[in-house]
Design a protein around this motif. Sequence first.
Motif, PDB file in Angstrom:
ATOM      1  N   GLY A  18       0.795  -1.219   0.000  1.00 35.33           N
ATOM      2  CA  GLY A  18       0.000   0.000   0.000  1.00 35.33           C
ATOM      3  C   GLY A  18       0.825   1.265   0.000  1.00 35.33           C
ATOM      4  N   ASP A  19       2.040   1.216   0.571  1.00 36.87           N
ATOM      5  CA  ASP A  19       2.878   2.412   0.617  1.00 36.87           C
ATOM      6  C   ASP A  19       3.756   2.562  -0.620  1.00 36.87           C
ATOM      7  N   GLY A  20       3.544   1.697  -1.630  1.00 37.15           N
ATOM      8  CA  GLY A  20       4.301   1.784  -2.860  1.00 37.15           C
ATOM      9  C   GLY A  20       5.515   0.888  -2.924  1.00 37.15           C
ATOM     10  N   ARG A  21       5.888   0.255  -1.815  1.00 35.97           N
ATOM     11  CA  ARG A  21       7.031  -0.655  -1.834  1.00 35.97           C
ATOM     12  C   ARG A  21       6.723  -1.878  -2.696  1.00 35.97           C
ATOM     13  N   VAL A  22       7.739  -2.359  -3.405  1.00 39.12           N
ATOM     14  CA  VAL A  22       7.606  -3.539  -4.252  1.00 39.12           C
ATOM     15  C   VAL A  22       8.378  -4.678  -3.614  1.00 39.12           C
ATOM     16  N   LEU A  41      12.224 -14.380   2.008  1.00 38.76           N
ATOM     17  CA  LEU A  41      12.279 -13.199   1.141  1.00 38.76           C
ATOM     18  C   LEU A  41      11.771 -11.956   1.849  1.00 38.76           C
ATOM     19  N   ARG A  42      10.860 -12.116   2.782  1.00 41.38           N
ATOM     20  CA  ARG A  42      10.339 -10.964   3.521  1.00 41.38           C
ATOM     21  C   ARG A  42      11.405 -10.305   4.388  1.00 41.38           C
ATOM     22  N   SER A  43      12.461 -11.047   4.715  1.00 41.14           N
ATOM     23  CA  SER A  43      13.524 -10.508   5.564  1.00 41.14           C
ATOM     24  C   SER A  43      14.558  -9.719   4.775  1.00 41.14           C
ATOM     25  N   LEU A  44      14.402  -9.641   3.447  1.00 37.90           N
ATOM     26  CA  LEU A  44      15.398  -9.009   2.583  1.00 37.90           C
ATOM     27  C   LEU A  44      14.892  -7.669   2.058  1.00 37.90           C
ATOM     28  N   THR A  45      15.806  -6.847   1.573  1.00 38.80           N
ATOM     29  CA  THR A  45      15.406  -5.604   0.911  1.00 38.80           C
ATOM     30  C   THR A  45      14.834  -5.924  -0.465  1.00 38.80           C
ATOM     31  N   ALA A  46      14.173  -4.931  -1.075  1.00 37.78           N
ATOM     32  CA  ALA A  46      13.440  -5.188  -2.323  1.00 37.78           C
ATOM     33  C   ALA A  46      14.358  -5.661  -3.446  1.00 37.78           C
ATOM     34  N   GLY A  47      15.492  -4.991  -3.632  1.00 36.44           N
ATOM     35  CA  GLY A  47      16.386  -5.374  -4.719  1.00 36.44           C
ATOM     36  C   GLY A  47      16.938  -6.772  -4.533  1.00 36.44           C
ATOM     37  N   THR A  48      17.369  -7.100  -3.309  1.00 37.40           N
ATOM     38  CA  THR A  48      17.880  -8.434  -3.016  1.00 37.40           C
ATOM     39  C   THR A  48      16.774  -9.458  -3.112  1.00 37.40           C
ATOM     40  N   GLU A 242      12.953   3.082  -1.724  1.00 37.49           N
ATOM     41  CA  GLU A 242      12.219   1.869  -2.090  1.00 37.49           C
ATOM     42  C   GLU A 242      10.922   2.168  -2.825  1.00 37.49           C
ATOM     43  N   THR A 243      10.444   3.405  -2.737  1.00 39.76           N
ATOM     44  CA  THR A 243       9.098   3.711  -3.239  1.00 39.76           C
ATOM     45  C   THR A 243       9.089   4.491  -4.545  1.00 39.76           C
ATOM     46  N   ASN A 244      10.191   4.533  -5.275  1.00 33.07           N
ATOM     47  CA  ASN A 244      10.180   5.196  -6.582  1.00 33.07           C
ATOM     48  C   ASN A 244       9.194   4.488  -7.505  1.00 33.07           C
ATOM     49  N   THR A 245       8.312   5.245  -8.135  1.00 31.23           N
ATOM     50  CA  THR A 245       7.265   4.628  -8.949  1.00 31.23           C
ATOM     51  C   THR A 245       7.802   4.003 -10.232  1.00 31.23           C
ATOM     52  N   ASN A 246       9.007   4.377 -10.642  1.00 34.60           N
ATOM     53  CA  ASN A 246       9.588   3.761 -11.845  1.00 34.60           C
ATOM     54  C   ASN A 246      10.469   2.557 -11.499  1.00 34.60           C
ATOM     55  N   ARG A 289       5.082  20.551 -16.605  1.00 28.56           N
ATOM     56  CA  ARG A 289       4.516  21.149 -15.389  1.00 28.56           C
ATOM     57  C   ARG A 289       3.642  20.175 -14.624  1.00 28.56           C
ATOM     58  N   GLN A 290       3.076  19.181 -15.319  1.00 29.33           N
ATOM     59  CA  GLN A 290       2.160  18.276 -14.637  1.00 29.33           C
ATOM     60  C   GLN A 290       2.883  17.213 -13.807  1.00 29.33           C
ATOM     61  N   ALA A 291       4.203  17.208 -13.852  1.00 29.14           N
ATOM     62  CA  ALA A 291       4.955  16.215 -13.086  1.00 29.14           C
ATOM     63  C   ALA A 291       4.972  16.630 -11.616  1.00 29.14           C
ATOM     64  N   ARG A 292       4.205  15.909 -10.781  1.00 33.55           N
ATOM     65  CA  ARG A 292       4.098  16.240  -9.362  1.00 33.55           C
ATOM     66  C   ARG A 292       4.892  15.297  -8.469  1.00 33.55           C
ATOM     67  N   HIS A 293       5.584  14.352  -9.073  1.00 36.79           N
ATOM     68  CA  HIS A 293       6.288  13.341  -8.282  1.00 36.79           C
ATOM     69  C   HIS A 293       7.661  13.811  -7.825  1.00 36.79           C
ATOM     70  N   GLY A 294       8.192  14.876  -8.441  1.00 39.90           N
ATOM     71  CA  GLY A 294       9.463  15.434  -8.006  1.00 39.90           C
ATOM     72  C   GLY A 294      10.688  14.713  -8.518  1.00 39.90           C
TER      73      GLY A 294
END
Length: 390
Positions: A18-22, A41-48, A242-246, A289-294
């Motif tokens: 829900g917070d955007g983490r993959v 796998l839950r004990s690891l970071t997203a990339g690993t 961890e929460t970058n949308t791309n 201008r419509q880019a609101r994600h920063g």
Amino acid sequence: MRQGLVIGDIRVQEVIRGDGRVEYTVLEPDGAIHKVPDAYLRSLTAGTSRTYAYLLVDHLRWLVMECLDFPTITFADLERYMGAVGAEYPGPFGQPWRSDKKPYRQSTLEVAAACLKGFYVHLANRGVNTELGEALDRNRLPTTADRRRAFLGHTLTSMPANPIAPNGKVRRRHPKMLPEGAKQSLPGTLRWARDRMIVSWLGDGGFRVGELCGLHLVDLHLRKNADCGECREPHVHICHRETNTNRSRVKVKDAWEVNNGIVRGGTVRRASPGMIHTHFDYMTTQYPRQARHGMLLVQLQGPKAGDPLATAAVRSMLKHAGIRLKFDKVLPKEFRHTFTSEVLDAAKGNAMIAKEAGGWRSAAMVDEVYGHVDVHDPVFAAALERTWGL
């Protein structure tokens, strides 16, 4: 959840929180979550987690083929598995659990060994196959390189060891560089100021493509004497999120924070005048201008215009630009290899300077991979000619 990528009867499933983490998990053939690898796998970071999920799926399929299970697999079985996935010759009956896959290379074998050790030690800590966990959970004496890398290295007494890891670590000492003249020719073939900025930042900053696509506007301190106080010259803070949308992520996860809108910490990388110029051109002519994600890099056309730019789009842009110039496929990592090699040459072999300039984790790695003589160097050629008596 999104649709998983099928690998045999067992598959990897991507999970978006829900917070955007993959995150990533493993599903059984009936679609249920495979609870044992999922807990690990839950004990690891997203990339690993992503990398280890695919390696675990390969191993789980092999267990099914060999009629083995977590409580029954032995250390000898793991050694046999590591030999099978790394073998060039598939054997008389082929490799039915991975018939369409190539053998693991040295670096992949090292990651697979780390994955399997962590997985079975994780099981042993929960009372499953403790004998195998004890056989894997070994230590070794620290080397001089270990002590140099560690804080208070003189106090080290032991280091973790992996008995199933391949022996004789080999690095490719001649990484692939950019084609001759590509760095100068590429900008002239690019239509968008954004793409010209990408080429400039890859070439002058030595960025990994994930670092570049993960940059936010607040990470850029492109004026002298920035408020962060960490570098007097124009620079960039590379921060792991961890929460970058791309889905872009940073490999080196140095700590960072934001106070009063000012980023501090992360990996600091100097910015060249050329980088600042292309950034100004892009921001004043094309940044929507419509880019609101920063985020810094965005898509400029199509239904997703304004969304953050993914690493796949950068690779595709460079590939097609290279084709137009009749080069081989141009890869983002070639910019980094060329940048590091050029900095090392300019610094007269000082690996510490090249390490800081390119954000490498250790100077030893820079020296091992890039610290070799160029066979086209005039000094090298003159030495050979003198030896040959020419």
